[in-house]
Design an enzyme around this catalytic site. Structure first.
Site, PDB file in Angstrom:
ATOM      1  CG  ASP A 266       1.155  -2.119   2.477  1.00  9.10           C
ATOM      2  OD1 ASP A 266       1.370  -1.411   3.474  1.00  9.10           O
ATOM      3  OD2 ASP A 266       1.352  -1.467   1.295  1.00  9.10           O
TER       4      ASP A 266
ATOM      5  CD  GLU B   8       1.913   4.208   3.336  1.00 10.36           C
ATOM      6  OE1 GLU B   8       2.083   5.072   3.010  1.00 10.36           O
ATOM      7  OE2 GLU B   8       2.774   3.218   2.974  1.00 10.36           O
ATOM      8  CD  GLU B   9       5.035   1.424   1.294  1.00 10.47           C
ATOM      9  OE1 GLU B   9       5.183   2.344   0.380  1.00 10.47           O
ATOM     10  OE2 GLU B   9       5.668   1.454   2.425  1.00 10.47           O
TER      11      GLU B   9
END
Length: 441
Positions: free
Chosen positions: A100, A167-168
């Site tokens: 992402d 992941e963010e």
């Protein structure tokens, strides 16, 4: 404890690529692939997608993995990809890259800079950029996949390569695990990943045995009050004053309740209240980030926040029906722990590959990474390592060391890693580490 047995075998293996000829052959093979990899990198960089919106990215890289002979499953954990290659008996090794981008308007000036504009999950229009370098992660992942697919006669076992969403948000790894990553697909004995770094020279490698990244908790506190005219504060219960007391008292948790040898952070990143000079509001809002390494320290911090917040409200004379509300964000990211022996073993391999000048042991940092979830799902049987690959051009690094410039950080709209060195180094490190773990007996 099959991972322990595999690790004992791993430690007993002769150091892979002890021969310069073998190491050079791998490096030359990756070098010959760099034009293709950099074309892929530029495309990924120019077309970033936000968390859980990585549709184009996932499809493009899934197709690449299929062409290499992997059995590929898409839409794992919403937009994740799992690629499996079985190649005889041996350990199961999982290699992870995250996909992402971030809601950041790119300002690097690169000819292939992102011009993507989209909407967040909350409907806010924003530019999108790979400001954390996940495009280098994915490109390094592809470079590694190509090498391992071409070298099946050098390894034995099962290779699981995953592309992780979100992941963010700190929730992509858990989404894949909740969607059966360890039940629908071979469960790993070892998990490897890397992250580009904005503090090290391009092509340098760093690793942290033990804790590497922190527990990350987000806490929202709504402080209630009784509003009124600013000229008559005695008729009110001022939430600004109460919230200010809470902010200062929270700092005593770290300074007076946590062992000084245990790292801990409580940061109030936002304090919002009121709208006019002469009005005492009936509400204030605090947004906190809370960082720690051990679960024990995390509990001290979170319990202390609850206790102090309520205690200050009681001291201010707030009635029971106006006690502060505390919300712990459910996207908690657990701390990342690199198994020390495993980290040191692969750190020795990296030193052999790149030389001592390019490899260092790094101190842990208070940033967070949901890579931690993969080991945490079964810490007794899974060993993991995430390591850093520097991305700062050497000329810029040297200027920064002299105080002549300030380097952009990860998540900066100006972050532009020296991508070819990140990708080449990461692909070599990931390939060599996997070949060592899965070396044929």
């Amino acid at each position: 404890m099959k991972a322990i047995r595999h690790f004992a075998a791993l430690a007993a293996l002769p150091l892979l690529f002890a021969s310069p000829v073998q190491a050079n052959e791998l490096r030359e093979s990756i070098s010959a692939d760099m034009d293709s990899l950099m074309e892929l990198y530029r495309d990924l960089h120019a077309n970033p997608e936000l968390s859980f919106q990585e549709f184009r990215t996932a499809a493009k890289l899934a197709a690449e993995a299929r062409q290499l002979g992997f059995t590929v499953t898409e839409k794992v954990g919403q937009t994740g990809v799992v690629a499996v290659m079985e190649n005889g008996p041996g350990p199961v090794v999982m290699l992870r890259a995250d996909m992402d981008g971030l809601p950041v308007v790119e300002q690097t000036g690169l000819p292939y800079a992102s011009k993507v504009v989209t909407k967040t999950r909350k409907g806010i229009e924003t530019g999108v950029m790979h400001a954390c370098g996940h495009d280098t992660h994915m490109t390094g992942w592809v470079g590694t996949a190509r090498q391992l697919a071409a070298r099946k006669d050098e390894w034995s076992g099962t290779l699981v390569m995953i592309l992780q969403p979100a992941e963010e948000l700190g929730s992509g790894a858990k989404a894949m695990l909740d969607d059966g990553l360890y039940t629908r697909f071979p469960k790993p004995d070892y998990v490897l990943g890397f992250h580009d770094a904005a503090q090290y020279p391009a092509g340098h490698v760093a690793y942290s045995p033990g804790f590497a990244l922190a527990n990350v908790d987000s806490v929202n506190i709504t402080v209630h009050g009784i509003g009124g005219h600013g000229a008559y504060p005695h008729t009110t219960k001022d939430p600004v004053v109460l919230a200010a007391r809470i902010v200062t008292s929270l700092q005593t948790i770290v300074s007076r309740e946590v062992n000084p040898q245990e790292p801990a952070v409580i940061t109030v990143g936002s304090f919002r209240a009121g709208a006019k000079h002469n009005i005492i509001s009936d509400k204030a809002e605090l947004l906190l980030t809370v960082r720690s390494y051990s679960d024990e320290t995390r509990k001290i911090l979170l319990d202390g926040i609850k206790r102090i917040t309520k205690g200050e409200a009681i001291a201010a004379g707030m009635p029971e029906d106006k006690m502060p509300e505390i919300e712990m964000d459910d996207t908690f990211t657990p701390s990342t722990y690199n198994d020390p022996d495993f980290a040191e073993d692969l750190g020795g391999l990296f030193t052999t590959l790149f030389g001592g000048d390019r490899v260092k042991v790094a101190p842990p940092v208070m940033g967070g990474e949901d890579f931690s979830q993969y080991r945490r799902a079964d810490p007794e049987n899974i060993k993991s390592l995430i390591f850093w690959v520097g991305g700062v051009p050497m000329a810029d690094y040297e200027k920064a060391q002299k105080g002549e410039m300030k380097l952009p950080s990860l998540h900066s709209p100006f972050w532009a890693p020296e991508a070819d060195k990140v990708v080449a180094t990461a692909a070599e490190a990931m390939t060599a580490a996997t070949l060592k773990i899965m070396a044929k007996k």
